[in-house]
Design a protein around this motif. Structure first.
Motif, PDB file in Angstrom:
ATOM      1  N   ASP A 102      -8.415   0.101  -6.062  1.00  0.00           N
ATOM      2  CA  ASP A 102      -9.309   0.983  -6.826  1.00  0.00           C
ATOM      3  C   ASP A 102      -9.728   2.199  -6.004  1.00  0.00           C
ATOM      4  O   ASP A 102     -10.060   3.246  -6.548  1.00  0.00           O
ATOM      5  CB  ASP A 102     -10.521   0.228  -7.376  1.00  0.00           C
ATOM      6  CG  ASP A 102     -11.417  -0.380  -6.299  1.00  0.00           C
ATOM      7  OD1 ASP A 102     -11.448   0.145  -5.170  1.00  0.00           O
ATOM      8  OD2 ASP A 102     -12.094  -1.379  -6.592  1.00  0.00           O
TER       9      ASP A 102
ATOM     10  N   GLU B 231     -12.314   2.864  -4.245  1.00  0.00           N
ATOM     11  CA  GLU B 231     -13.726   3.231  -4.187  1.00  0.00           C
ATOM     12  C   GLU B 231     -14.214   3.247  -2.730  1.00  0.00           C
ATOM     13  O   GLU B 231     -13.628   2.574  -1.873  1.00  0.00           O
ATOM     14  CB  GLU B 231     -14.564   2.239  -5.003  1.00  0.00           C
ATOM     15  CG  GLU B 231     -14.318   2.299  -6.499  1.00  0.00           C
ATOM     16  CD  GLU B 231     -14.772   3.613  -7.104  1.00  0.00           C
ATOM     17  OE1 GLU B 231     -15.882   4.060  -6.777  1.00  0.00           O
ATOM     18  OE2 GLU B 231     -14.001   4.196  -7.896  1.00  0.00           O
TER      19      GLU B 231
ATOM     20  N   MET C 128     -18.415   9.751  -4.353  1.00  0.00           N
ATOM     21  CA  MET C 128     -17.111  10.225  -4.834  1.00  0.00           C
ATOM     22  C   MET C 128     -17.224  11.617  -5.436  1.00  0.00           C
ATOM     23  O   MET C 128     -18.226  11.964  -6.052  1.00  0.00           O
ATOM     24  CB  MET C 128     -16.564   9.269  -5.894  1.00  0.00           C
ATOM     25  CG  MET C 128     -16.082   7.936  -5.351  1.00  0.00           C
ATOM     26  SD  MET C 128     -14.563   8.072  -4.374  1.00  0.00           S
ATOM     27  CE  MET C 128     -13.385   8.620  -5.601  1.00  0.00           C
TER      28      MET C 128
ATOM     29  N   GLU D 271     -10.853  11.137 -11.080  1.00  0.00           N
ATOM     30  CA  GLU D 271     -10.719   9.694 -10.918  1.00  0.00           C
ATOM     31  C   GLU D 271      -9.305   9.342 -10.454  1.00  0.00           C
ATOM     32  O   GLU D 271      -8.329   9.957 -10.872  1.00  0.00           O
ATOM     33  CB  GLU D 271     -11.001   9.018 -12.263  1.00  0.00           C
ATOM     34  CG  GLU D 271     -10.845   7.516 -12.277  1.00  0.00           C
ATOM     35  CD  GLU D 271     -10.970   6.933 -13.674  1.00  0.00           C
ATOM     36  OE1 GLU D 271     -11.106   5.712 -13.787  1.00  0.00           O
ATOM     37  OE2 GLU D 271     -10.925   7.712 -14.651  1.00  0.00           O
TER      38      GLU D 271
ATOM     39  N   LYS E  51      -8.514   8.342  -2.757  1.00  0.00           N
ATOM     40  CA  LYS E  51      -8.664   6.889  -2.610  1.00  0.00           C
ATOM     41  C   LYS E  51      -9.002   6.489  -1.172  1.00  0.00           C
ATOM     42  O   LYS E  51      -8.374   6.953  -0.221  1.00  0.00           O
ATOM     43  CB  LYS E  51      -7.362   6.178  -3.023  1.00  0.00           C
ATOM     44  CG  LYS E  51      -7.020   6.314  -4.486  1.00  0.00           C
ATOM     45  CD  LYS E  51      -5.712   5.615  -4.834  1.00  0.00           C
ATOM     46  CE  LYS E  51      -5.937   4.176  -5.216  1.00  0.00           C
ATOM     47  NZ  LYS E  51      -4.717   3.578  -5.824  1.00  0.00           N
TER      48      LYS E  51
END
Length: 465
Positions: A270, A272, A280, A284, A386
């Motif tokens: 993911d 995150e 962030m 996305e 990422k």
């Protein structure tokens, strides 16, 4: 015994893998030069003969024959969006995830010169995006009109602002343009939705592209060329990472695929922030992300790799402090002799230095970065892309890794380095090697028997380092 025959018509080699689906074992594997210029079945038949020799004395019934392909340049696409950092980038990511090689990304309203450039670029599919749902629709409609009016005889996947779809359908129907409508790749600001577009790209690849690339002869033998090879590798990585209802996955992972023309990175995570206090910013990131570095290859792109890295980087990996090695000449030779197989210690060492350089640079481009901004309230840390610091596994595939005596050293070049600490590369991963070139085959198998594909990968990916 019942078995699957899984084929990868690669740009250089055609690879075959025979899988015993009763005992979940690889029965045989073989490869031969891909012969796209003449008849692709010539190279296939040579590889198939090797499979038959390995299976001699065994009664094998191939109940399914499935294939993927990156022959004849693979799947070539352009992506068109509205804003470079948003819908155009979202379109690019959708195309890359579908296994395409992106020739160029266009933003805003297309000009006549850009349309001519697209027309002359020998591409396979156009991905047309632009605008969030309910947002700007003038740009994507303008671009649809430009495509229709200039007679681009190329299939188009429309994946933009849904409120523009009715008008785009009318435009393309009137012009006879081949097209498919998918859900918006970015329905809301900074929100990705790439899977529907990827699926439409795959359908066009199967129905339109296969015959155009001279792969039609193969279709009479197999049950279908299901997807581009990079999409099969990503499918395998996703299955291995996430697992299935019946088989646990191994968690977050990165695949490093070093080839003659490109270095592909696939990450399944993911992404995150893993550190406290980091926020962030930007678009996305998809869980399953692929990037392709067309200037980082071992043969076709050897000179481009030198230009991207510089001689100093290659000399560092060669340990050539006294500058005795002709770095530029060695890269030039590989570029002019794409089928060169390193034999001497010096040739092998140079190839491995190139592989380490390609891995380091490709990972730097793939992973996210963290920036520190000092404010009166103290430092603020911002992440773009990422965070792969906690990634559990790095998997290597490609000839230079498979034939290396120290493949983990090549993969280590793509891990976290304090000296370059802004790049969020894997910090302490375990290294695995695709020693038998099964990843693309397992991506095909995962389409029909995902539980088995995961179990076979766990069994045959070799732990190194």
């Amino acid at each position: 015994m019942d078995a699957y025959l899984l084929l990868d018509f690669g740009s250089t080699y055609t690879k075959l893998t025979a899988v015993d689906i009763e005992n979940e074992e690889i029965l045989a594997a073989a490869k031969d030069i891909t012969t796209i210029e003449d008849d692709i079945m010539i190279g296939f038949n040579k590889a198939y003969k090797k499979i038959e020799e390995q299976l001699e004395g065994k009664e094998v019934n191939f109940v399914r024959k499935l294939a993927c392909s990156s022959a004849a340049g693979g799947l070539k696409m352009v992506a068109i969006g509205l804003v470079p950092d948003l819908t155009a980038e979202a379109a690019k990511r959708a195309a890359l995830g579908a296994g395409a090689r992106i020739l160029k990304v266009y933003s805003f309203q297309l000009t006549k010169s850009e349309i001519e450039e697209i027309k002359n670029s020998n591409l396979d599919i156009i991905l047309l995006a632009g605008g969030t749902d309910g947002g700007n629709k003038e740009c994507i409609i303008h671009n649809a009109k430009m495509i229709a009016e200039h007679g681009l005889n190329v299939p188009v996947v429309v994946a933009g602002n849904k409120t523009a779809n009715d008008e785009i359908q009318e435009i393309f129907d009137a012009s006879g343009t081949t097209y498919r409508i998918a859900e918006n790749v970015m329905p809301k600001l900074n929100t990705l939705n790439v899977e529907p577009a990827r699926e439409e790209i795959r359908k066009i690849f199967m129905s339109n592209i296969v015959e155009a690339k001279g792969l039609g002869n193969a279709e009479s033998f197999v049950q279908g060329i299901l997807m581009p090879t990079p999409a099969a590798v990503l499918k395998a990585a996703e299955a291995l990472s996430l697992g299935t209802d019946e088989e646990d996955g191994i968690g977050d992972l990165v695949v490093v695929d070093i080839g003659g023309a490109t270095t592909d990175i696939h990450s399944l995570a993911d992404g995150e922030p893993s550190k406290a206090g980091v926020t962030m910013r930007g678009l996305e990131e998809p869980f399953a992300k692929r990037t392709v570095e067309g200037d980082l290859g071992m043969r076709y792109s050897a000179v481009a790799l030198l230009e991207a890295a510089g001689t100093r980087k290659l000399r560092e990996y060669l340990g050539d402090k006294e500058r005795k090695i002709d770095v530029a000449g060695s890269c030039e030779y590989r570029y002019n002799n794409i089928k060169m197989v390193p034999e001497t210690h010096e040739e092998i060492a140079f190839d491995e230095a190139m592989a380490k350089t390609a891995t380091e640079l490709a990972m730097s481009r793939h992973v996210g970065t963290v920036e520190c901004t000092y404010t009166p309230m103290g430092p603020i840390y911002t992440q773009i892309g990422k965070d792969l610091l906690p990634t559990k596994y790095m998997i290597g595939t490609g000839g230079v890794l498979v034939h290396s005596e120290n493949p983990h050293k090549i993969l280590e070049a793509g891990t976290y380095n304090k000296a370059d600490g802004i790049y969020l590369k894997p910090e302490n991963p375990k290294f695995l090697l695709d020693k038998t070139y099964i990843l693309s085959a397992m991506g095909l198998l995962a389409q029909e028997l995902p539980d088995m594909a995961v179990r076979i990968m766990k069994k045959y990916l070799v732990s190194i380092g």
